[in-house]
Design a protein around this motif. Structure first.
Motif, PDB file in Angstrom:
ATOM      1  N   THR A  36       3.844  -0.809   1.644  1.00 36.77           N
ATOM      2  CA  THR A  36       4.221  -0.105   0.561  1.00 36.77           C
ATOM      3  C   THR A  36       3.329  -0.364  -0.763  1.00 36.77           C
ATOM      4  N   ASP A  37       2.557  -1.313  -0.678  1.00 38.59           N
ATOM      5  CA  ASP A  37       1.441  -1.826  -1.824  1.00 38.59           C
ATOM      6  C   ASP A  37       0.286  -1.083  -1.619  1.00 38.59           C
ATOM      7  N   GLY A  38       0.227  -0.075  -0.836  1.00 39.68           N
ATOM      8  CA  GLY A  38      -1.178   0.744  -0.561  1.00 39.68           C
ATOM      9  C   GLY A  38      -1.982  -0.205   0.334  1.00 39.68           C
ATOM     10  N   THR A  39      -1.593  -0.895   1.182  1.00 36.47           N
ATOM     11  CA  THR A  39      -2.560  -1.523   2.066  1.00 36.47           C
ATOM     12  C   THR A  39      -2.114  -1.126   3.309  1.00 36.47           C
ATOM     13  N   VAL A  40      -2.883  -1.384   4.332  1.00 38.28           N
ATOM     14  CA  VAL A  40      -2.625  -1.135   5.750  1.00 38.28           C
ATOM     15  C   VAL A  40      -3.219  -2.460   6.713  1.00 38.28           C
ATOM     16  N   ASP A  41      -2.794  -2.691   7.798  1.00 38.35           N
ATOM     17  CA  ASP A  41      -3.295  -3.533   8.844  1.00 38.35           C
ATOM     18  C   ASP A  41      -3.858  -2.774   9.696  1.00 38.35           C
ATOM     19  N   ILE A  42      -5.261  -3.152  10.051  1.00 36.96           N
ATOM     20  CA  ILE A  42      -5.940  -2.372  11.240  1.00 36.96           C
ATOM     21  C   ILE A  42      -6.550  -3.083  12.398  1.00 36.96           C
ATOM     22  N   SER A  43      -6.811  -2.442  13.334  1.00 36.96           N
ATOM     23  CA  SER A  43      -7.392  -3.232  14.476  1.00 36.96           C
ATOM     24  C   SER A  43      -8.720  -2.816  14.600  1.00 36.96           C
TER      25      SER A  43
END
Length: 83
Positions: A36-43
């Motif tokens: 919700t803070d405007g970030t994502v986790d990616i692979s």
């Protein structure tokens, strides 16, 4: 292999790795989590990256294939999703 040749090979390998690590680049990645803070986790092909900032115009979902950019300081940003 002679000692000078091994030393030269080691120096060239170290220089190539340093340039790759500090060069700006873009890569394709897959969203593995959204926050919700405007970030994502990616692979990525090189492994997972957590808490990558995304642009406001893009609302990601898990599984999206995206384009991410990395600057020379090692900071990442999600540019957007592929269709």
């Amino acid at each position: 292999m002679t000692m000078p040749k091994r030393l030269l090979d080691a120096v060239q390998r170290a220089a190539r790795q340093a340039v790759e690590q500090h060069a700006a680049a873009w890569v394709m990645a897959t969203v593995t989590a959204t926050h919700t803070d405007g970030t994502v986790d990616i692979s990525t092909a090189r492994g997972p990256i957590s808490s990558v900032r995304r642009l406001k115009s893009y609302t990601p979902t898990v599984g999206d294939v995206i384009k991410v950019s990395r600057n020379s300081d090692g900071n990442w940003v999600v540019d957007g999703a592929f269709a």
